[in-house]
Design a protein around this motif. Structure first.
Motif, short mmCIF file in Angstrom:
data_model
loop_
_atom_site.label_atom_id
_atom_site.label_comp_id
_atom_site.label_asym_id
_atom_site.label_seq_id
_atom_site.Cartn_x
_atom_site.Cartn_y
_atom_site.Cartn_z
N ARG A 31 14.14 60.36 36.78
CA ARG A 31 14.85 59.95 37.62
C ARG A 31 17.12 59.85 37.45
NH1 ARG A 31 12.63 54.37 39.70
NH2 ARG A 31 11.02 55.87 40.43
N GLU A 32 17.59 59.56 38.20
CA GLU A 32 18.84 59.80 38.02
C GLU A 32 19.05 57.93 37.79
OE1 GLU A 32 18.00 62.19 41.62
OE2 GLU A 32 16.69 60.48 40.46
N THR A 33 18.75 57.93 37.62
CA THR A 33 19.61 56.32 37.60
C THR A 33 19.31 56.45 35.86
OG1 THR A 33 17.62 55.31 38.00
CG2 THR A 33 18.83 54.67 39.63
N LEU A 34 17.46 57.22 35.51
CA LEU A 34 17.73 56.92 33.55
C LEU A 34 18.71 58.26 33.13
CD1 LEU A 34 16.19 56.25 31.02
CD2 LEU A 34 14.19 57.99 32.01
N ALA A 35 18.72 59.08 34.29
CA ALA A 35 19.85 60.21 33.24
C ALA A 35 21.17 59.67 33.26
CB ALA A 35 19.39 61.12 33.89
N ALA A 36 21.40 58.32 34.33
CA ALA A 36 23.20 57.82 34.29
C ALA A 36 22.92 57.05 32.67
CB ALA A 36 23.22 57.17 35.24
N ARG A 44 29.74 47.04 48.22
CA ARG A 44 30.72 46.98 45.94
C ARG A 44 29.34 47.57 45.30
NH1 ARG A 44 33.21 43.83 43.92
NH2 ARG A 44 34.49 45.08 43.07
N LEU A 45 27.92 46.45 45.44
CA LEU A 45 27.07 46.83 43.95
C LEU A 45 26.43 48.06 44.83
CD1 LEU A 45 25.93 43.39 43.96
CD2 LEU A 45 26.56 45.03 42.34
N ASN A 46 25.71 48.28 46.16
CA ASN A 46 25.32 49.63 46.30
C ASN A 46 25.44 50.64 46.12
OD1 ASN A 46 22.13 49.27 47.25
ND2 ASN A 46 23.46 47.68 48.87
N ILE A 47 27.43 51.07 46.49
CA ILE A 47 28.29 52.00 46.08
C ILE A 47 28.24 52.55 44.65
CG2 ILE A 47 29.99 53.33 46.85
CD1 ILE A 47 30.20 52.04 49.10
N ASN A 48 28.43 51.33 43.96
CA ASN A 48 28.78 51.99 42.08
C ASN A 48 28.01 51.85 41.37
OD1 ASN A 48 31.79 52.09 42.21
ND2 ASN A 48 31.77 50.35 44.13
N ILE A 49 26.49 50.80 41.52
CA ILE A 49 26.01 50.86 40.55
C ILE A 49 25.01 51.86 39.72
CG2 ILE A 49 23.16 49.64 40.29
CD1 ILE A 49 25.74 48.04 39.37
N ARG A 50 25.13 52.35 38.66
CA ARG A 50 24.24 53.65 38.39
C ARG A 50 22.82 53.29 37.57
NH1 ARG A 50 28.64 57.58 38.17
NH2 ARG A 50 30.75 56.76 37.98
N CYS A 51 22.81 52.51 37.04
CA CYS A 51 21.94 52.73 36.36
C CYS A 51 20.66 51.78 37.06
CB CYS A 51 21.74 52.03 35.18
SG CYS A 51 23.10 53.27 34.15
N GLY A 52 20.55 50.68 38.24
CA GLY A 52 19.98 50.21 39.01
C GLY A 52 19.69 50.55 39.81
N GLU A 53 18.00 50.24 40.61
CA GLU A 53 17.13 50.45 41.15
C GLU A 53 17.94 49.98 42.93
OE1 GLU A 53 15.44 52.67 40.20
OE2 GLU A 53 15.80 52.41 38.40
N ARG A 54 18.26 49.20 43.12
CA ARG A 54 18.15 48.62 43.97
C ARG A 54 18.71 47.19 44.14
NH1 ARG A 54 14.65 49.65 47.87
NH2 ARG A 54 13.24 50.96 46.80
N VAL A 55 19.78 46.92 45.30
CA VAL A 55 20.23 45.33 45.39
C VAL A 55 19.57 44.67 46.62
CG1 VAL A 55 22.90 44.59 45.92
CG2 VAL A 55 22.55 46.88 45.16
N LEU A 56 19.04 43.16 45.48
CA LEU A 56 18.17 42.49 46.77
C LEU A 56 19.49 41.17 47.11
CD1 LEU A 56 14.72 42.68 44.80
CD2 LEU A 56 15.30 44.33 46.79
N ILE A 57 18.95 40.79 48.07
CA ILE A 57 19.51 39.25 48.14
C ILE A 57 18.65 38.40 47.85
CG2 ILE A 57 20.56 37.56 49.71
CD1 ILE A 57 21.79 40.15 51.11
#
Length: 370
Positions: free
Chosen positions: A173-178, A46-59
């Motif tokens: 960068r796409e995340t910054l554009a979003a 859910r986090l990986n598919i939906n997050i627009r402005c973050g760079e990655r998902v870490l545990i």
């Protein structure tokens, strides 16, 4: 429950925090350059598919003091690696050290690698780990003698949406554009303009936001191959994301003087699946026309560092300032640039300014409204 850390560009933490809250994650905490939250393995997709402005998902695996290599080894050995990494899993290590006694990153990598390998070997009864399977990237952060260990669920950063196979110079960068589109409060109802569109990233992200299309639907993630994350979770997360999409037509336009850039922008829009939602044209920003009572202009003009000589960039900012004075008063305008005197040449102080980084460039994000 698991603790997740979502790194992001400095200045965008609040936006990422809002995204995580909308997904229903618990105990969301915003920190410098990252957002923390609580969830389960089902939230990895859910986090990986939906997050627009973050760079990655870490545990987040463990945080402990590490003032010596022995302390680092013991701290890493205390992690239950076998609960996440299978017998054939690959577990490379990377990270950084700041203001810590253990300043040699390669040595820290070796110590953590050996600790994880020893514990996994005991758990699986193996003298040597084969590492022939899926990748379980270990990350470490040593700051002021405190070590935090993570497992990276994402792989290539979240900004790599999959639609920009090629680009032009100085890509955004796409995340910054979003983030820029989000800060402009664009939701698809008003006209949207990018007069310096380049390879089309801002306009494409605007189309994805207008459609409410999850940015990670068309790419793969490392954790999709993990045995500890049920494949059903990925199907459920993708279905949930697609159920939230909107149908509609939107007035999204991007223009650029360079016909090659416009061609690339159109190709990228096709790859992103939004070619029917956004128009790209070869056009001069000086001729920008904004009609309607409300709307957004969000753009990334040349900085004068790589694309233009500095004086040419400054003249371009003067020109855009003149264009701004003709824009209807209720339109929002948002500009990113690394030029420290942008406002002086633009001819107006921004109503709000944020400091962000576009790659290694320190930039200002200038918001104007009248």
């Amino acid at each position: 429950m698991l603790t997740f850390a979502i790194p992001c560009l400095f200045g965008l933490e609040g936006l990422v925090g809002d995204e995580v809250r909308r997904l229903g994650l618990k105990e969301v905490r915003v920190d410098n350059g990252r957002v923390f939250c609580q969830g389960t393995l089902a939230d990895v997709p859910r986090l990986n598919i939906n997050i627009r402005c973050g760079e990655r998902v870490l545990i987040v695996l463990r945080t402990f003091p590490a003032r010596s290599f022995e302390a680092l080894f013991q701290g890493a050995s205390a992690v239950a690696w076998e609960e996440l990494v299978p017998a054939d899993g690959r577990f490379p290590v990377k990270g950084y050290s700041l203001d810590s006694q253990l300043h040699s990153v390669p040595d820290c990598q070796k110590i953590i690698k050996r600790a994880a390998a020893d514990r996994l070997g005991r758990a699986y009864g193996l003298g040597r780990m084969p590492e022939t399977g899926a990748k379980y990237q270990i990350q470490f952060a040593l700051m002021r003698d405190q070590c935090t260990l993570y497992l990276d669920t994402t792989g290539p950063g979240l900004h790599k949406r999959g639609y920009r196979a090629v680009g032009v110079e100085a890509p955004l960068r796409e995340t910054l554009a979003a983030a820029m589109v989000t800060l402009s409060r664009y939701r698809g109802r008003d006209p949207f303009r990018d007069p310096f569109c380049g390879s089309g990233t801002i306009a494409i992200e605007a189309a994805l936001i207008a459609k409410n299309r999850a940015p990670g639907l068309d790419r793969a993630f490392d954790a999709q191959k993990w045995t500890c994350v049920d494949s059903r979770y990925w199907l459920d997360a993708a279905g949930e994301a697609m159920d939230r999409e909107f149908d509609g037509s939107y007035d999204i336009w991007g223009g650029d003087l360079d016909p090659k850039a416009v061609r690339i922008a159109r190709e990228n829009a096709v790859k992103a699946g939004v070619e029917d939602l956004v128009r790209f044209e070869t056009a001069d920003a000086a001729a920008l026309r904004c009609q309607g009572e409300y709307g957004q202009v969000v753009t990334n003009p040349p900085y004068g560092e790589r694309l233009l000589e500095k004086q040419e960039a400054e003249e371009l900012y003067r020109m855009f300032g003149r264009v701004y004075r003709e824009i209807p008063p209720k339109w929002r305008v948002l500009v990113i640039t690394s030029h420290p005197e942008f406002e002086r040449f633009f001819g107006r102080k921004a109503d709000k300014t944020r400091k962000v980084y576009n790659g290694m460039l320190k930039c200002g994000l200038y918001q104007f409204s009248r």
